[in-house]
Design an enzyme around this catalytic site. Sequence first.
Site, PDB file in Angstrom:
ATOM      1  N   SER A   8       0.816  -1.218   0.000  1.00 42.09           N
ATOM      2  CA  SER A   8       0.000   0.000   0.000  1.00 42.09           C
ATOM      3  C   SER A   8       0.850   1.268   0.000  1.00 42.09           C
ATOM      4  O   SER A   8       0.615   2.186  -0.777  1.00 42.09           O
ATOM      5  CB  SER A   8      -0.894   0.010   1.237  1.00 42.09           C
ATOM      6  OG  SER A   8      -1.727  -1.116   1.240  1.00 42.09           O
ATOM      7  N   CYS A  36      -1.978  -6.044   2.652  1.00 40.89           N
ATOM      8  CA  CYS A  36      -3.402  -5.692   2.665  1.00 40.89           C
ATOM      9  C   CYS A  36      -4.176  -6.416   1.577  1.00 40.89           C
ATOM     10  O   CYS A  36      -5.200  -7.035   1.838  1.00 40.89           O
ATOM     11  CB  CYS A  36      -3.555  -4.182   2.508  1.00 40.89           C
ATOM     12  SG  CYS A  36      -5.267  -3.685   2.365  1.00 40.89           S
ATOM     13  N   CYS A  41      -6.096  -7.413   4.867  1.00 39.96           N
ATOM     14  CA  CYS A  41      -7.412  -6.756   4.935  1.00 39.96           C
ATOM     15  C   CYS A  41      -8.432  -7.248   3.914  1.00 39.96           C
ATOM     16  O   CYS A  41      -9.567  -7.562   4.268  1.00 39.96           O
ATOM     17  CB  CYS A  41      -7.268  -5.253   4.716  1.00 39.96           C
ATOM     18  SG  CYS A  41      -5.757  -4.530   5.338  1.00 39.96           S
ATOM     19  N   LYS A  44      -9.329 -11.068   4.031  1.00 35.64           N
ATOM     20  CA  LYS A  44      -9.937 -11.264   5.362  1.00 35.64           C
ATOM     21  C   LYS A  44     -11.376 -10.748   5.373  1.00 35.64           C
ATOM     22  O   LYS A  44     -12.297 -11.427   5.825  1.00 35.64           O
ATOM     23  CB  LYS A  44      -9.073 -10.546   6.401  1.00 35.64           C
ATOM     24  CG  LYS A  44      -9.539 -10.609   7.848  1.00 35.64           C
ATOM     25  CD  LYS A  44     -10.557  -9.571   8.235  1.00 35.64           C
ATOM     26  CE  LYS A  44     -10.233  -8.153   7.922  1.00 35.64           C
ATOM     27  NZ  LYS A  44      -9.186  -7.543   8.705  1.00 35.64           N
ATOM     28  N   TYR A 171      -5.902  -8.410  16.936  1.00 36.20           N
ATOM     29  CA  TYR A 171      -6.758  -8.245  15.759  1.00 36.20           C
ATOM     30  C   TYR A 171      -6.978  -9.572  15.036  1.00 36.20           C
ATOM     31  O   TYR A 171      -8.103 -10.002  14.814  1.00 36.20           O
ATOM     32  CB  TYR A 171      -6.089  -7.301  14.748  1.00 36.20           C
ATOM     33  CG  TYR A 171      -6.149  -5.838  15.041  1.00 36.20           C
ATOM     34  CD1 TYR A 171      -7.096  -5.044  14.412  1.00 36.20           C
ATOM     35  CD2 TYR A 171      -5.241  -5.231  15.891  1.00 36.20           C
ATOM     36  CE1 TYR A 171      -7.135  -3.676  14.626  1.00 36.20           C
ATOM     37  CE2 TYR A 171      -5.270  -3.867  16.123  1.00 36.20           C
ATOM     38  CZ  TYR A 171      -6.221  -3.086  15.483  1.00 36.20           C
ATOM     39  OH  TYR A 171      -6.257  -1.746  15.700  1.00 36.20           O
ATOM     40  N   GLU A 175     -10.418 -11.772  14.765  1.00 33.21           N
ATOM     41  CA  GLU A 175     -11.089 -11.790  13.459  1.00 33.21           C
ATOM     42  C   GLU A 175     -11.221 -13.225  12.946  1.00 33.21           C
ATOM     43  O   GLU A 175     -12.295 -13.649  12.509  1.00 33.21           O
ATOM     44  CB  GLU A 175     -10.335 -10.903  12.467  1.00 33.21           C
ATOM     45  CG  GLU A 175     -10.449  -9.417  12.841  1.00 33.21           C
ATOM     46  CD  GLU A 175      -9.732  -8.476  11.882  1.00 33.21           C
ATOM     47  OE1 GLU A 175      -8.877  -8.933  11.096  1.00 33.21           O
ATOM     48  OE2 GLU A 175     -10.040  -7.262  11.920  1.00 33.21           O
ATOM     49  N   HIS A 431     -34.096   7.543  11.600  1.00 32.01           N
ATOM     50  CA  HIS A 431     -34.756   6.490  12.356  1.00 32.01           C
ATOM     51  C   HIS A 431     -35.458   5.516  11.432  1.00 32.01           C
ATOM     52  O   HIS A 431     -36.068   5.949  10.462  1.00 32.01           O
ATOM     53  CB  HIS A 431     -35.793   7.147  13.299  1.00 32.01           C
ATOM     54  CG  HIS A 431     -36.486   6.158  14.169  1.00 32.01           C
ATOM     55  ND1 HIS A 431     -35.860   5.529  15.222  1.00 32.01           N
ATOM     56  CD2 HIS A 431     -37.761   5.672  14.130  1.00 32.01           C
ATOM     57  CE1 HIS A 431     -36.714   4.706  15.802  1.00 32.01           C
ATOM     58  NE2 HIS A 431     -37.864   4.774  15.168  1.00 32.01           N
ATOM     59  N   GLU A 436     -28.293   6.217  15.122  1.00 32.04           N
ATOM     60  CA  GLU A 436     -29.030   7.298  15.799  1.00 32.04           C
ATOM     61  C   GLU A 436     -28.714   7.304  17.294  1.00 32.04           C
ATOM     62  O   GLU A 436     -28.941   8.313  17.972  1.00 32.04           O
ATOM     63  CB  GLU A 436     -30.533   7.194  15.559  1.00 32.04           C
ATOM     64  CG  GLU A 436     -31.213   6.020  16.223  1.00 32.04           C
ATOM     65  CD  GLU A 436     -32.720   5.978  15.960  1.00 32.04           C
ATOM     66  OE1 GLU A 436     -33.389   6.971  16.271  1.00 32.04           O
ATOM     67  OE2 GLU A 436     -33.214   4.959  15.431  1.00 32.04           O
TER      68      GLU A 436
HETATM   69  P1  NDP Z   1      -1.810  -7.692  17.690  1.00 34.47           P
HETATM   70  O1  NDP Z   1      -0.715  -6.761  18.031  1.00 34.47           O
HETATM   71  O2  NDP Z   1      -3.157  -7.172  17.422  1.00 34.47           O
HETATM   72  O3  NDP Z   1      -1.953  -8.762  18.865  1.00 34.47           O
HETATM   73  C1  NDP Z   1      -0.872  -9.569  19.237  1.00 34.47           C
HETATM   74  C2  NDP Z   1      -1.332 -10.535  20.285  1.00 34.47           C
HETATM   75  O4  NDP Z   1      -0.304 -11.487  20.479  1.00 34.47           O
HETATM   76  C3  NDP Z   1      -1.600  -9.897  21.628  1.00 34.47           C
HETATM   77  O5  NDP Z   1      -2.677 -10.557  22.245  1.00 34.47           O
HETATM   78  C4  NDP Z   1      -0.293 -10.132  22.383  1.00 34.47           C
HETATM   79  O6  NDP Z   1      -0.488 -10.265  23.771  1.00 34.47           O
HETATM   80  C5  NDP Z   1       0.126 -11.477  21.830  1.00 34.47           C
HETATM   81  N1  NDP Z   1       1.577 -11.669  21.860  1.00 34.47           N
HETATM   82  C6  NDP Z   1       2.532 -10.787  21.488  1.00 34.47           C
HETATM   83  N2  NDP Z   1       3.758 -11.333  21.625  1.00 34.47           N
HETATM   84  C7  NDP Z   1       3.564 -12.583  22.094  1.00 34.47           C
HETATM   85  C8  NDP Z   1       4.436 -13.640  22.441  1.00 34.47           C
HETATM   86  N3  NDP Z   1       5.757 -13.511  22.358  1.00 34.47           N
HETATM   87  N4  NDP Z   1       3.893 -14.794  22.910  1.00 34.47           N
HETATM   88  C9  NDP Z   1       2.557 -14.938  23.016  1.00 34.47           C
HETATM   89  N5  NDP Z   1       1.676 -13.966  22.684  1.00 34.47           N
HETATM   90  C10 NDP Z   1       2.183 -12.799  22.231  1.00 34.47           C
HETATM   91  O7  NDP Z   1      -1.223  -8.552  16.486  1.00 34.47           O
HETATM   92  P2  NDP Z   1      -1.884  -9.359  15.280  1.00 34.47           P
HETATM   93  O8  NDP Z   1      -0.885 -10.365  14.906  1.00 34.47           O
HETATM   94  O9  NDP Z   1      -3.264  -9.781  15.612  1.00 34.47           O
HETATM   95  O10 NDP Z   1      -1.960  -8.262  14.128  1.00 34.47           O
HETATM   96  C11 NDP Z   1      -0.786  -7.550  13.753  1.00 34.47           C
HETATM   97  C12 NDP Z   1      -1.111  -6.124  13.401  1.00 34.47           C
HETATM   98  O11 NDP Z   1      -1.731  -6.090  12.131  1.00 34.47           O
HETATM   99  C13 NDP Z   1      -2.098  -5.443  14.345  1.00 34.47           C
HETATM  100  O12 NDP Z   1      -1.460  -4.872  15.439  1.00 34.47           O
HETATM  101  C14 NDP Z   1      -2.739  -4.421  13.454  1.00 34.47           C
HETATM  102  O13 NDP Z   1      -1.988  -3.244  13.464  1.00 34.47           O
HETATM  103  C15 NDP Z   1      -2.691  -5.073  12.083  1.00 34.47           C
HETATM  104  N6  NDP Z   1      -4.010  -5.638  11.749  1.00 34.47           N
HETATM  105  C16 NDP Z   1      -5.062  -4.787  11.614  1.00 34.47           C
HETATM  106  C17 NDP Z   1      -6.319  -5.266  11.315  1.00 34.47           C
HETATM  107  C18 NDP Z   1      -7.455  -4.303  11.198  1.00 34.47           C
HETATM  108  O14 NDP Z   1      -7.215  -3.123  11.050  1.00 34.47           O
HETATM  109  N7  NDP Z   1      -8.719  -4.746  11.290  1.00 34.47           N
HETATM  110  C19 NDP Z   1      -6.570  -6.685  11.112  1.00 34.47           C
HETATM  111  C20 NDP Z   1      -5.396  -7.501  11.286  1.00 34.47           C
HETATM  112  C21 NDP Z   1      -4.173  -6.979  11.590  1.00 34.47           C
HETATM  113  P3  NDP Z   1      -0.348  -9.018  24.761  1.00 34.47           P
HETATM  114  O15 NDP Z   1      -1.656  -8.311  24.731  1.00 34.47           O
HETATM  115  O16 NDP Z   1      -0.057  -9.675  26.052  1.00 34.47           O
HETATM  116  O17 NDP Z   1       0.782  -8.200  24.251  1.00 34.47           O
END
Ligand code: NDP
Length: 439
Positions: A8, A36, A41, A44, A171, A175, A431, A436
């Site tokens: 992108s 994406c 995106c 998905k 995320y 999802e 409505h 709303e």
């Molecule tokens: P996220 O950052 O959303 O979530 C990562 C998850 O993995 C968290 O629950 C985190 O836990 C956990 N985690 C991180 N490190 C470890 C580890 N070493 N061991 C075990 N668990 C771990 O990442 P995603 O992979 O879901 O998505 C990546 C990025 O892509 C997102 O941050 C987002 O920016 C983008 N994305 C956006 C979407 C959208 O706009 N709809 C859809 C999909 C992706 P903890 O909370 O404890 O850190």
Amino acid sequence: LFVIGGGSGGVRAARIAATHGARVGIAEEYRYGGTCVIRGCVPKKLLVYGAHFAEDLKDARHFGWDVPDCHFDWQRLRDNVLSEVTRLEGLYGQTLDNHKVTVLKTRATVVGPQKVRLADGTELTTERILVATGGWPFVPEFPGSEHAITSNEVFHLDSLPKRVVIAGGGYIANEFAGIFNEFGSKVTIVNRGDAILRGYDEQIRDRLLQISMTKGIEFRFNAPFKSIEKQDDGSLMVHLDNCDPIAADAVLVATGRVPNTKGLGLEAAGVELDKDGAVKVDDNNQSSVPSIYAVGDVTNRIQLTPVAIREGQAFADSVFGEGDPVAVDHSCIPSAVFSHPPIAAVGLTEGEAKNQLGSVKVYLSDFRPMKNVLAGRNERSLIKMICDGDSGRIVGIHMIAPEAPEMMQAAAIAVKAGLTKEDFDATTAIHPTMAEELV
Ligand code: NDP
């Protein structure tokens, strides 16, 4: 300009720089469109649409339709989605061609401040380099991790797994939990901590957790992965800390994404990277080497497509355009999680607002959408508006509701513009709608 990475951010920058009269080359080692379009995106969202039919078909009976028992065909949806991805990939290539950008389908690495090397060894000199190589799924190290898949592979599964274990609570985890659950797979989300979707408003996250559990998605918290063991029948056994093992047919690891800078030659060229390997850039997307810039996920600022596009546009306008340099405003960026139901948010959460402002007013609407009432679906939506207690300015809106991302895109304009709750109240409702509730 030489752009590395055809996602992108890179494609937008290449196209706009060419419009401003630059001679532009771009290299992409995999497929034009980037995460994406190719494995993020777009496919998905198409799977989310596909998954939603499961509920729509059930609900239709309450609206008078005789719906026979329906069968879901994963291969058909997968192939249709992949064809759409290929069509969009073609459009990306066409756009670049139309703008007279030289399109190379090869890996390129940096060998100096103004020099890149292609996979076949050809070296090219250029005035400026833009690194737009995006991110890559991060897989924690544990025995058997090679048996897991990531979001790179999930769109290509040969068959629908009956039992899916998803590592992570962010995320992608939420999802795909919704998607697989609607298709009929047994889904378990396994999280190392005790919260899903950290960063989103607590009440909204709790609502998603509650609805997901009602739909049959299971959760394990404080349960880091220990190992994955392949069984004789080809299935997988997932061993966790603090929990019983879980049998699965597929394990999806969704534990974040890391900047894609490995082997790019950036450090040797003098480009500073941060501890996660992200290219460090200033407000103008310029790295520590003045001729090398970076935009998008590789800079690990906000990993969202529209942000990468804005950064690519701002870079091209600033460096090659006639006007003053433009910096992207990274504040107040709306976002959405396409879970079932989806979440959308802009601005501060209630907790953040209380910490930052002290005095806040929270307006809450907790309701059952009328479509759910007739469908006998006991699934409540939640819309929260957070206002500065002194000025009344809206500092955040958070929602979990069908079509929340669609509502949020419009509501986010008002928050970005600094409007107050009174401005919303002065607007007559449409409505009956869910939106709303905002007014
Ligand atoms: P996220 O950052 O959303 O979530 C990562 C998850 O993995 C968290 O629950 C985190 O836990 C956990 N985690 C991180 N490190 C470890 C580890 N070493 N061991 C075990 N668990 C771990 O990442 P995603 O992979 O879901 O998505 C990546 C990025 O892509 C997102 O941050 C987002 O920016 C983008 N994305 C956006 C979407 C959208 O706009 N709809 C859809 C999909 C992706 P903890 O909370 O404890 O850190």
